[in-house]
Design a protein around this motif. Structure first.
Motif, mmCIF file in Angstrom:
data_model
loop_
_atom_site.group_PDB
_atom_site.id
_atom_site.type_symbol
_atom_site.label_atom_id
_atom_site.label_comp_id
_atom_site.label_asym_id
_atom_site.label_seq_id
_atom_site.Cartn_x
_atom_site.Cartn_y
_atom_site.Cartn_z
ATOM 1 N N LYS A 70 0.870 -1.175 0.000
ATOM 2 C CA LYS A 70 0.000 0.000 0.000
ATOM 3 C C LYS A 70 0.903 1.219 0.000
ATOM 4 N N ASP A 72 0.758 5.684 -0.168
ATOM 5 C CA ASP A 72 0.016 6.942 -0.211
ATOM 6 C C ASP A 72 0.529 7.744 -1.401
ATOM 7 N N VAL A 140 -4.644 6.187 -2.719
ATOM 8 C CA VAL A 140 -3.942 5.053 -2.101
ATOM 9 C C VAL A 140 -3.813 3.934 -3.126
#
Length: 170
Positions: A70, A72, A140
Motif C-alpha cells: 500500500k 500513499d 492510495v
C-alpha cells in the motif's frame, strides 16, 4: 486576504499584516544580491518544482497467500504510475506534476512536494506474476502479489504411534 494566520509549531503569526520586506529571503536578496533558493536550484539542477522531493510512504505486509503493498500517492493519476515485476524485483515509479503558479501568487506556506519517485523491492521466491492486481483509489495504491500455491505453507498432520498402543502383533 489581509489577515492570514499561519500556525507552525507553538507560535502563531499573521503574515498578511507584515510588510513585504519582512520576508527574510527577500531582505537577503535586497541587501546582498543573494538568493539562497536560486543557489539551491543550481545545486539541484532544476526549477523551483523540486519542492521537498516527493517520496511516498509505503506499507508492505505478507499474508498467508500474498504480499500486499500500500502506498500513499495523493495527486497521482493512473497514467502517471508505472508498476513492473521483473524476476524478484518489483518497481513502482511515478510522478506528481507541480501545479501552475501565477507570477502574482504569494505563498504563505509551501509544503506540498512534487516530482518523480521510484521505489524497488526485492521479493522472495514464489510470487505468482500472472495474477497480480493493482488499484489506485482515493490516493492510495493497493497492490496484491499472490504467492504460487506451492510456496504457501501447508499444515502437515503428525500421526503418532498412539493408535498402535495395546495391539499385539502376531
Amino acid at each position: 486576504m489581509s489577515d492570514l494566520p499561519v500556525r507552525r509549531g507553538s507560535g502563531t503569526s499573521s503574515l498578511g499584516r507584515w510588510p513585504r520586506t519582512a520576508d527574510p529571503f527577500e531582505q537577503m536578496r535586497e541587501l546582498m544580491g543573494f538568493d539562497p533558493l536560486e543557489q539551491m536550484e543550481r545545486l539541484m539542477g532544476s526549477d523551483r518544482s523540486w519542492g521537498l522531493s516527493f517520496n511516498p510512504a509505503f506499507e508492505v505486509k505478507e499474508t498467508k497467500d500474498s504480499y500486499i503493498f500500500k502506498a500513499d500517492l495523493p495527486g497521482i493519476r493512473d497514467e502517471d504510475l508505472e508498476i513492473s515485476l521483473t524476476g524478484d524485483r518489483l518497481t513502482i515509479s511515478g510522478k506528481r506534476e507541480n501545479e501552475k503558479k501565477e507570477e502574482s501568487d504569494r505563498f504563505y506556506a509551501y509544503e506540498r512536494s512534487f516530482g518523480s519517485f521510484s521505489r524497488s523491492f526485492t521479493l522472495p521466491e514464489g510470487v505468482d506474476a500472472e495474477h497480480c492486481s493493482a488499484d489506485l483509489k482515493d490516493g492510495v495504491l493497493n497492490l496484491r502479489l499472490p504467492k504460487v500455491p506451492e510456496v504457501q505453507p501447508k499444515r502437515i498432520q503428525v500421526s503418532g504411534g498412539s493408535q498402535d498402543k495395546g495391539k499385539v502383533k502376531a
